[in-house]
Design a protein around this motif. Structure first.
Motif, short mmCIF file in Angstrom:
data_model
loop_
_atom_site.label_atom_id
_atom_site.label_comp_id
_atom_site.label_asym_id
_atom_site.label_seq_id
_atom_site.Cartn_x
_atom_site.Cartn_y
_atom_site.Cartn_z
N THR A 82 0.97 -1.23 0.09
CA THR A 82 -0.02 0.02 -0.06
C THR A 82 0.90 1.36 -0.18
OG1 THR A 82 -0.19 -0.04 2.33
CG2 THR A 82 -1.90 -1.13 1.08
N ASN A 83 2.17 1.15 0.47
CA ASN A 83 2.98 2.26 0.48
C ASN A 83 4.06 2.32 -0.55
OD1 ASN A 83 1.59 3.40 2.37
ND2 ASN A 83 3.15 2.78 4.21
N GLY A 84 3.97 1.30 -1.55
CA GLY A 84 5.05 1.11 -2.51
C GLY A 84 6.46 0.65 -1.86
N GLN A 85 7.35 0.39 -2.80
CA GLN A 85 8.41 -0.16 -2.51
C GLN A 85 9.64 0.27 -3.16
OE1 GLN A 85 8.81 -4.54 -2.99
NE2 GLN A 85 9.92 -4.77 -1.17
N ILE A 86 10.88 0.26 -2.93
CA ILE A 86 12.15 0.68 -3.55
C ILE A 86 13.07 -0.51 -3.49
CG2 ILE A 86 13.95 2.08 -3.88
CD1 ILE A 86 12.27 4.24 -2.37
N LEU A 87 13.80 -0.86 -4.50
CA LEU A 87 14.48 -2.04 -4.64
C LEU A 87 15.98 -1.43 -5.05
CD1 LEU A 87 12.50 -4.78 -6.53
CD2 LEU A 87 12.78 -4.30 -4.03
N PHE A 88 16.82 -1.71 -4.51
CA PHE A 88 18.39 -1.28 -4.81
C PHE A 88 19.02 -2.76 -5.16
CE2 PHE A 88 16.72 1.58 -1.75
CZ PHE A 88 16.97 3.00 -2.32
N VAL A 89 19.31 -2.81 -6.47
CA VAL A 89 19.94 -3.95 -6.90
C VAL A 89 21.62 -3.93 -6.48
CG1 VAL A 89 20.35 -5.67 -8.85
CG2 VAL A 89 18.47 -4.40 -8.48
N VAL A 90 22.03 -4.88 -5.63
CA VAL A 90 23.46 -4.65 -5.34
C VAL A 90 24.30 -5.51 -5.92
CG1 VAL A 90 23.06 -3.46 -3.19
CG2 VAL A 90 22.95 -5.96 -3.24
N GLU A 91 23.84 -6.78 -6.24
CA GLU A 91 24.61 -7.84 -7.15
C GLU A 91 23.71 -8.65 -8.07
OE1 GLU A 91 28.06 -8.99 -4.18
OE2 GLU A 91 26.16 -9.53 -3.60
#
Length: 418
Positions: A82-91
């Motif tokens: 409901t609040n969205g999401q952020i993904l940081f791809v590290v590998e």
């Protein structure tokens, strides 16, 4: 604003920690991470997935930050926040998809901003693992809703991942590129699609289709040319390609070592460091097994012997005609260039002569040496057709002037018998 800055500082700290302390993943399998956490619940994930909560919801920051490590083909179920999401791809390399939209490839350095209440999934690619940091803010009001698993049919629908350049690349170019770098994502594709179309259709279709050169040999020869050309970025690409098609680490290092007497250690040292970094990432233990076959006492004798095997009686003439004040250079050639390097195992003499010719062509201005090594190649069994194939495969990487100069040398030493 202060809260946003605080969250960003948390992410940067985590990224720095991941880079500094986590063991790099190998090309095709997820490495064993000391901090990979616990296995993810099977009801929400397909395949092997590890969770490590870096910042937990019950802590005072009202944010949920976790590192998620997906083995190849592993993925989440469809879900939404409901609040969205952020993904940081590290590998690694993975996939991300929103409902009703095509699958996207994601790789190290990418940031995926997932809108509120959007049904989506994310996970590793078919052949490579993927690790990302996931962040949800305002956890006290967020609700994550889980849906059905991503079935194999939908997951496998993603084909030809590198080349979505509006179908402008030939199937042969796509296939040949994928053989060397499975699922690699080029940033140049996004900024310069015209160049990718021109270069890849030429280098990976037209040029490769010219002959039947073994892919391992072709990759080694191109890799050798990148050292002499001082193309460090392209060199690293071809080290990965070599490992991907089954070239051994020893063969890669032997090409690198042999470049030293032709290119000079000043220009080679950075390539050694980068090779070692790639080997570490791939889990290749170093130092590799020694390939040396000479000692201080035998290096000149054995070097002179292999010189004569390659060049014949010409070596005796070179010694005889050398001025006394330059005789030491002839001795260096025998003991160092050939005794220390060419006598080594790991590559046979025929391959070493082709590798040397690749160095000389890429260096430019070495026509006298090119002529000598064309004759040397002939003496060890590499005929005119083989050398034309070599020059053809180097063309996209060293350019027309150097190849045309090499062809002139070839025609002088080995004229075409019509």
């Amino acid at each position: 604003m202060n809260r946003v800055i605080f969250f960003i500082s948390i992410i940067l700290s985590i990224l720095d920690c991941q880079k500094a302390n986590a063991q790099k993943i190998s090309n095709y399998t997820m490495a064993s991470f000391s901090d990979k956490g616990v296995l993810a619940p099977k009801e929400w994930f397909t395949g092997t997935v590890w969770l490590n909560m870096n910042v937990k919801p019950e802590e005072e920051y009202n944010v949920n930050i976790g590192t998620v490590s997906f083995e190849s083909k592993a993925r989440t179920n469809w879900h939404s926040h409901t609040n969205g999401q952020i993904l940081f791809v590290v590998e690694g390399i993975g996939y991300y998809q929103e409902e009703g939209k095509p699958i996207q490839l994601i790789q190290e350095g990418d940031v995926v901003k997932i809108p509120k209440n959007v049904k989506h999934w994310h996970g590793a690619s078919h052949q490579k693992s993927m690790r990302h940091i996931a962040m949800i803010t305002e956890v006290d009001t967020d609700k994550t809703e889980w849906f059905e698993p991503v079935n194999d049919k939908d997951y496998n629908a993603f084909k030809a991942p590198f080349y979505e350049v509006e179908n402008r690349l030939s199937p042969i170019a796509i296939t040949n590129h994928e053989e060397l770098w499975p699922e690699y994502i080029s940033k140049v594709k996004e900024t310069d699609p015209d160049l990718i179309e021109i270069f890849d259709n030429f280098a990976f279709d037209e040029v490769i289709s010219h002959d039947k050169m073994d892919v391992k040999l072709r990759v080694l020869l191109i890799m050798a040319s990148t050292i002499a050309s001082q193309g460090l970025t392209e060199y690293k690409m071809f080290v990965h390609a070599a490992l991907n098609v089954g070239v051994s680490p020893i063969e890669i290092k032997e090409v690198l070592y042999q470049s030293v007497p032709y290119v000079g250690i000043t220009k080679v040292i950075d390539f050694i460091h980068e090779t070692n970094e790639i080997f570490k990432e791939r889990g290749i233990s170093m130092p590799l097994e020694s390939q040396s076959t000479t000692t201080t006492e035998t290096r000149k004798e054995k070097g002179l012997a292999i010189q004569k095997e390659i060049f014949g009686d010409r070596i005796d003439t070179m010694y005889k005609n050398s001025p006394k004040d330059l005789l030491h250079l002839q001795e260096y050639l025998s003991s160092n260039c050939f005794g220390d390097f060419v006598t080594r195992t790991g590559l046979d003499v025929k391959t070493r002569e082709m590798v040397t010719l690749s160095f000389l062509i890429a260096l430019g201005g070495t026509e006298n040496q090119i002529k000598g090594h064309i004759q040397g190649n002939l003496n060890v069994g590499n005929n005119r057709e083989t050398l034309i194939d070599l020059m053809t495969q180097l063309l996209p990487y060293v350019g027309y002037p150097r190849i045309l100069n090499a062809i002139n040398c070839l025609n002088e030493i080995l004229p075409n018998q019509k």
